[in-house]
Design an enzyme around this catalytic site. Structure first.
Site, short mmCIF file in Angstrom:
data_model
loop_
_atom_site.label_atom_id
_atom_site.label_comp_id
_atom_site.label_asym_id
_atom_site.label_seq_id
_atom_site.Cartn_x
_atom_site.Cartn_y
_atom_site.Cartn_z
CG HIS A 59 -2.03 0.98 1.14
ND1 HIS A 59 -3.24 0.76 1.73
CD2 HIS A 59 -2.13 2.19 0.53
CE1 HIS A 59 -4.05 1.78 1.49
NE2 HIS A 59 -3.38 2.66 0.76
CG HIS A 61 -0.85 6.68 -1.90
ND1 HIS A 61 -1.99 6.61 -2.67
CD2 HIS A 61 -1.17 6.14 -0.69
CE1 HIS A 61 -2.97 6.06 -1.96
NE2 HIS A 61 -2.50 5.76 -0.75
CG LEU A 62 5.34 4.97 -5.86
CD1 LEU A 62 5.91 4.10 -6.97
CD2 LEU A 62 6.41 5.26 -4.80
CG ASN A 93 -4.51 7.97 -4.96
OD1 ASN A 93 -3.50 7.27 -5.10
ND2 ASN A 93 -4.77 8.64 -3.86
CG ASP A 150 -6.02 3.30 -1.13
OD1 ASP A 150 -6.64 2.87 -0.14
OD2 ASP A 150 -5.12 4.15 -1.06
CG HIS A 177 -10.28 3.94 1.20
ND1 HIS A 177 -9.21 4.71 1.58
CD2 HIS A 177 -11.39 4.59 1.67
CE1 HIS A 177 -9.64 5.75 2.26
NE2 HIS A 177 -10.97 5.71 2.33
CG HIS A 229 -6.16 2.16 5.25
ND1 HIS A 229 -7.53 2.12 5.27
CD2 HIS A 229 -5.84 2.86 4.12
CE1 HIS A 229 -8.02 2.75 4.22
NE2 HIS A 229 -7.01 3.20 3.50
CG ASN A 275 -9.50 8.92 5.53
OD1 ASN A 275 -10.08 8.54 6.54
ND2 ASN A 275 -10.10 8.97 4.35
CG ASP A 302 -2.28 4.74 3.37
OD1 ASP A 302 -2.11 5.04 2.17
OD2 ASP A 302 -3.28 5.11 4.03
#
Length: 424
Positions: A59, A61-62, A93, A150, A177, A229, A275, A302
């Site tokens: 999990h 986010h790049l 996203n 997500d 999510h 998460h 979140n 995350d």
């Protein structure tokens, strides 16, 4: 050139042994026991170190494409390597959303030279906005390794059912999510501290109500689902009971939900806002119980980079914290009194690899040599300015962590060495 790691504690999920590791051709060739060195081999002294399978962070986010002022694929992978992460799943996203073969191909091509195995996660719905289901087979052909919206839930039951059934048919894990957007709308922190901070709260029910719905739909679809998460005691109890009756549900939590509570945000520091939010002590204890009894299958980060400028305003800042570089050390620091090194490996590497249908998570002969050399005794202070990614919103900033990644190998190649190692 073959590499021999001498006298290291080899930790797998089921057992650990003291011995040597021989790596050649990107694979583990021999594991355990005394391996006599031969001329021409590179020799690495592992005395006092743990050899752990490379972490599998499912999990991440790049922010690439589209938000590379926060992070990009190269800098995100730099942070991963420094934290012992050799495989990661990047969420869709991005801008544009990873809902087309072009974006999936872009991510794969840009990640190819990073020294980290990057698995793109494709969107379940167009624009992760619930605007119809994507073409999963086409996205898989382009290189997508999983499906998720997500950052948002899949609000329409029929779309989530389609994703679960098609994901199961194609062998694409579906990660969810879970959040009731109506209940959570405008919320900033957990409901019990919101009033004192003058902001709107996020209830526990906004998570566990949607966890219950997701479990129900997975049961209806007779398909596996992975829940992202988890942070509330009610969510964990729902998942525990679903597993007991045979629902194919797995879940993850993040290190910060094991360590901190919502009281952390009373400082009005947005680096502790994410979140789902930090919850109450009863929830933290439930997370720990879930890790111990197997209800929670994995620890993921995350990892969600944001710029310092974005995080200045407590109420207006976006949610998210970074964590790939600190996750392993934080888990050893705060959880090693509860979890054995073998259990930590299961949660951070072996189980995530199994859930996401990839190779990895075990140091064994014939497997890809994804490896972390970890010093379980070295203490260090988390200084956000010295971390390897672009952003500084480190949830464990200022903490003294005990345990440090000294070297990371991916397919037998050294991709990260701690500064002290480089001086040797």
């Amino acid at each position: 050139m073959a590499m021999l790691i001498r006298n290291v504690r080899i930790v797998n999920a089921k057992a650990s042994v003291q011995g040597d590791i021989l790596i050649d051709g990107g694979k583990f060739v021999m594991v355990g026991g005394h391996i006599p060195p031969q001329e021409g081999w590179q020799i690495v002294d592992g005395t006092g170190r743990y050899a752990l399978p490379g972490l599998v962070d499912i999990h991440v986010h790049l922010r690439d494409p589209g938000q590379t002022h926060k992070e990009d694929i190269a800098t995100g992978c730099d942070a991963a390597k420094a934290g012992g992460v050799t495989s990661l799943f990047c969420m869709p996203n991005t801008v544009p959303t990873a809902d087309s073969p072009d974006v999936i191909t872009y991510i794969r091509e840009k990640a190819a030279a990073t020294g980290v195995k990057v698995y793109p996660v494709a969107a379940i719905t167009h624009g992760i906005a619930g605007d119809g289901c994507c073409d999963y087979a086409t996205l898989q052909k382009a290189g997508a390794a999983a499906l998720s919206d997500d950052g948002r839930p899949v609000e329409h039951d029929e779309m989530l059912l389609t994703a679960l059934r098609e994901g199961s048919r194609l062998g694409l894990p579906v990660t969810c999510h879970c959040e009731d957007l109506t209940q959570a709308a405008g919320g900033k922190v957990h409901e019990s501290v919101a009033q004192s901070l003058g902001v709107k709260g996020i209830s526990s029910a906004s998570e566990y109500d949607d966890v219950a719905r997701t479990i129900r739909l997975a049961e209806q679809a007779e398909a596996p689902v992975h829940i992202c998460h988890v942070s509330t005691k009610e969510s964990i109890d729902l998942i525990r009971r679903a597993k007991a009756r045979g629902v194919r549900v797995t879940c993850e939590t993040a290190p910060h939900y094991c360590v901190y509570t919502c009281e952390k945000v009373l400082s009005r520091d947005a680096d502790y806002r994410m979140n789902p939010p930090l919850r109450e002590e009863a929830d933290r204890l439930a997370v720990m119980e879930g890790l111990l009894d197997g209800t929670i299958d994995a620890i993921a980060t995350d990892h969600a980079p944001h710029t310092p400028a974005e995080k200045v305003d407590f109420a207006g800042a976006p949610n998210g914290v970074i964590g790939m570089e600190t996750s392993l050390a934080a888990v050893f620091t705060f959880l090693s009194g509860t979890l054995s090194p073998e259990a930590i490996v299961a949660l951070t590497s072996t189980n995530p690899a199994r859930i996401m249908h990839i190779e990895g998570g075990e140091i064994k002969e014939g497997a890809a040599a994804d490896l972390v050399l970890f010093d379980p005794a070295e203490a260090w202070i988390v200084d956000p300015e010295r971390l390897h990614g672009k952003s500084r919103n480190a949830v464990f900033k200022g903490e003294t962590l005990v345990g440090k990644v000294k070297a990371t190998y991916c397919n037998g190649q050294l991709v990260f060495a701690d500064e002290d190692e480089e001086k040797k």
